[in-house]
Design a protein around this motif. Structure first.
Motif, PDB file in Angstrom:
ATOM      1  N   CYS A 145      -4.275   6.456   5.832  1.00 39.01           N
ATOM      2  CA  CYS A 145      -2.977   6.014   6.330  1.00 39.01           C
ATOM      3  C   CYS A 145      -2.086   7.219   6.567  1.00 39.01           C
ATOM      4  O   CYS A 145      -2.434   8.358   6.248  1.00 39.01           O
ATOM      5  CB  CYS A 145      -2.324   5.040   5.357  1.00 39.01           C
ATOM      6  SG  CYS A 145      -1.490   5.820   3.973  1.00 39.01           S
ATOM      7  N   HIS A 202       1.651   4.345  -2.946  1.00 35.12           N
ATOM      8  CA  HIS A 202       1.625   5.813  -2.850  1.00 35.12           C
ATOM      9  C   HIS A 202       2.858   6.391  -3.535  1.00 35.12           C
ATOM     10  O   HIS A 202       2.781   7.415  -4.229  1.00 35.12           O
ATOM     11  CB  HIS A 202       1.616   6.253  -1.383  1.00 35.12           C
ATOM     12  CG  HIS A 202       0.265   6.191  -0.723  1.00 35.12           C
ATOM     13  ND1 HIS A 202      -0.854   6.803  -1.249  1.00 35.12           N
ATOM     14  CD2 HIS A 202      -0.147   5.603   0.438  1.00 35.12           C
ATOM     15  CE1 HIS A 202      -1.894   6.595  -0.441  1.00 35.12           C
ATOM     16  NE2 HIS A 202      -1.491   5.864   0.581  1.00 35.12           N
ATOM     17  N   HIS A 213       0.844  -1.207   0.000  1.00 35.67           N
ATOM     18  CA  HIS A 213       0.000   0.000   0.000  1.00 35.67           C
ATOM     19  C   HIS A 213       0.881   1.259   0.000  1.00 35.67           C
ATOM     20  O   HIS A 213       0.673   2.174  -0.811  1.00 35.67           O
ATOM     21  CB  HIS A 213      -0.909  -0.028   1.239  1.00 35.67           C
ATOM     22  CG  HIS A 213      -1.778   1.185   1.416  1.00 35.67           C
ATOM     23  ND1 HIS A 213      -3.148   1.154   1.284  1.00 35.67           N
ATOM     24  CD2 HIS A 213      -1.473   2.469   1.735  1.00 35.67           C
ATOM     25  CE1 HIS A 213      -3.640   2.363   1.495  1.00 35.67           C
ATOM     26  NE2 HIS A 213      -2.646   3.189   1.780  1.00 35.67           N
TER      27      HIS A 213
HETATM   28 ZN   LIG Z   1      -2.542   5.199   2.223  1.00 33.72          ZN
END
Ligand SMILES: [Zn+2]
Length: 470
Positions: A433, A216, A212
């Motif tokens: 996040c 990004h 994840h």
């Molecule tokens: Zn994230």
């Protein structure tokens, strides 16, 4: 052997010579193999035709890593061969381990990075391996496509700066989070002891969390404006969703994981599966049995509001539904292995999503922009009508676009958007996040300027004297 009589005729006249044929023991055979491999390697054996079969050059290393994370004990670890040069660290041209206080991991006698779970060395290798696999997966998705063939640079890379992405598996002690930082050119992972639980959770041990955060970084290299908080909520949702979809795509890019998913779900992707559960161990620490997030959800855009994390789940959920639909359509157990079909379907949808993200606008991209790009690419790639219909219908269901779900998709006509961000809507990133909450992606000086301006105005209006000069 029979003893020959001295009176008999010469041996060779009546019997063929009995040559001695040794039958080595298993241990002897193993010894000979080792000698042949390590001490006396002969010339490589190639094909016998006019065109010799090339011998694979063994550049690369084997690593041991978690399949999902330590809590998903059913599938535990996997041994993987990572092609390409991998040096002490581990490091390569694009990714490097940089945790202070932890010695670089050196390969063993076979050139491999196989280490023991629950050690800093294992965490370094696992984290590196997931980052490397994620980057390689997306590079492969673009390979051979002239329009978009790219090495996928990091955001800071240019002709003079080829700095790699640095990974810090223990970069955030006692923090329940992880992030990608553009200004520090790194990924940092937190670790924490959940309340009431005996052992520490390390986010770097999760395939989902590491892939994840890597996503990004990959997307920031392609669309640097998307991460900035002054974009509308849907643009933020695309960034966050790309992270979760990457965890799913990476899992589907690994054949052994596809096999485990098929066995776990009896080939029904809407059954509970580690594929849809994102960040299982982290989720368990928070008392969530379906991971930190569940990709197999039914949230629609009108239910999500401006909360970026909720909006992201709408896009992720629609793509998960598309994966499940296309897998169900393509299955043909009489002719093809289910796991192989799932692997292939994952590759097709991953390629569509990545290329559609690239095709979307550089600023303020909307969900409808990406969905229409996916459908255009599906037509260009001559994908079956059923696949195009599945993509359209799942995004209609989520209120992302408008369309007639009982008719075939029409090529060349963009679909109108469904629910859109209100004009001037501000992103709410609270549940995202760590990446999305870093100050570097907000124009913090502009925010401070508001307060500074108010202060200056008050001082002027209240006749506050200038400070005395020393
Ligand atoms: Zn994230």
């Amino acid at each position: 052997m029979e003893r020959r009589s001295s009176k008999s005729e010469p041996f060779s006249a009546h019997q063929p010579p009995v040559s001695f044929i040794p039958t080595p023991s298993a241990a002897y055979r193993q010894h000979r193999k080792s000698v042949a491999t390590l001490l006396e390697p002969g010339p490589p054996r190639t094909g016998l035709g006019a065109e010799p079969v090339p011998v694979p050059f063994g550049l690369g290393a084997r690593v041991l890593m978690w399949r999902q994370d330590p809590s998903v004990a059913e599938i535990s670890t996997r041994k993987v061969f990572l092609p390409g040069l991998m040096l002490d660290g581990p490091r390569d041209a694009r990714v490097t381990f940089g945790q202070p206080g932890i010695e670089a991991v050196s390969p063993n006698a076979f050139g491999d990075f196989v280490t023991t779970p629950d050690t800093p060395q294992f965490d370094a290798v696992h984290t590196y391996a997931v980052v490397r696999q994620t980057l390689t997966m997306y590079q492969r998705a673009l390979a051979g496509n002239d329009a978009t063939d790219t090495p996928l640079p990091w955001q800071w890379n240019d002709g003079a700066n080829v700095e790699p992405l640095t990974i810090f598996p223990y970069g955030l002690p006692n923090v329940m989070n992880a992030f990608y930082s553009r200004t520090e050119a790194c990924l940092k992972f937190g670790d924490f002891v959940p309340i009431g639980q005996p052992s520490r959770v390390y986010t770097c041990r999760s395939l989902d969390i590491v892939s994840h955060e890597t996503a990004h970084a990959v997307l920031d290299g392609l669309k640097p404006e998307w991460l900035l908080a002054d974009n509308p909520p849907q643009t933020g949702g695309l960034h966050e969703s790309f992270g979760d979809m990457t965890a799913i795509f990476l899992t589907l890019s690994q054949l052994d994981q596809c096999e485990a998913i098929v066995a776990q779900t009896r080939a029904r992707l809407h059954d509970k599966t580690f594929l849809a559960d994102i960040a299982e161990q982290f989720g368990l620490a928070l008392g969530r049995p379906n991971g930190l997030r569940n990709a197999d959800n039914d949230i629609t855009l009108s239910q999500a509001g401006t909360e970026v994390h909720a909006i992201s789940q709408v896009f992720t959920g629609a793509v998960y539904d598309v994966l499940a639909d296309v897998f169900a359509l393509e299955r043909d157990p009489a002719r093809k292995d289910d796991a192989a079909v799932l692997h292939q379907v994952g590759a097709v949808i991953r390629g569509l999503v990545l290329r559609a993200f690239i095709a979307a606008p550089d600023h303020a991209a909307t969900y409808a922009d990406v969905v229409n790009a996916m459908l255009r690419l599906a037509v260009d790639d001559a994908l079956p009508m059923a696949t195009r219909n599945a993509i359209r219908n799942r995004f209609v269901q989520r209120e992302v676009v408008q369309g007639e779900v009982d008719q075939d998709h029409v090529a060349g006509v963009d679909l109108l958007p469904g629910v859109q961000d209100a004009p001037g809507a501000i992103q709410d990133r609270r549940a995202c996040c760590g990446t999305m909450n870093l100050a570097e992606y907000y124009d913090v000086e502009a925010l401070l300027d508001v307060e500074r301006d108010q202060l200056a105005k008050w001082c002027a209006e209240n006749g506050r004297p200038a400070p005395l000069q020393p």
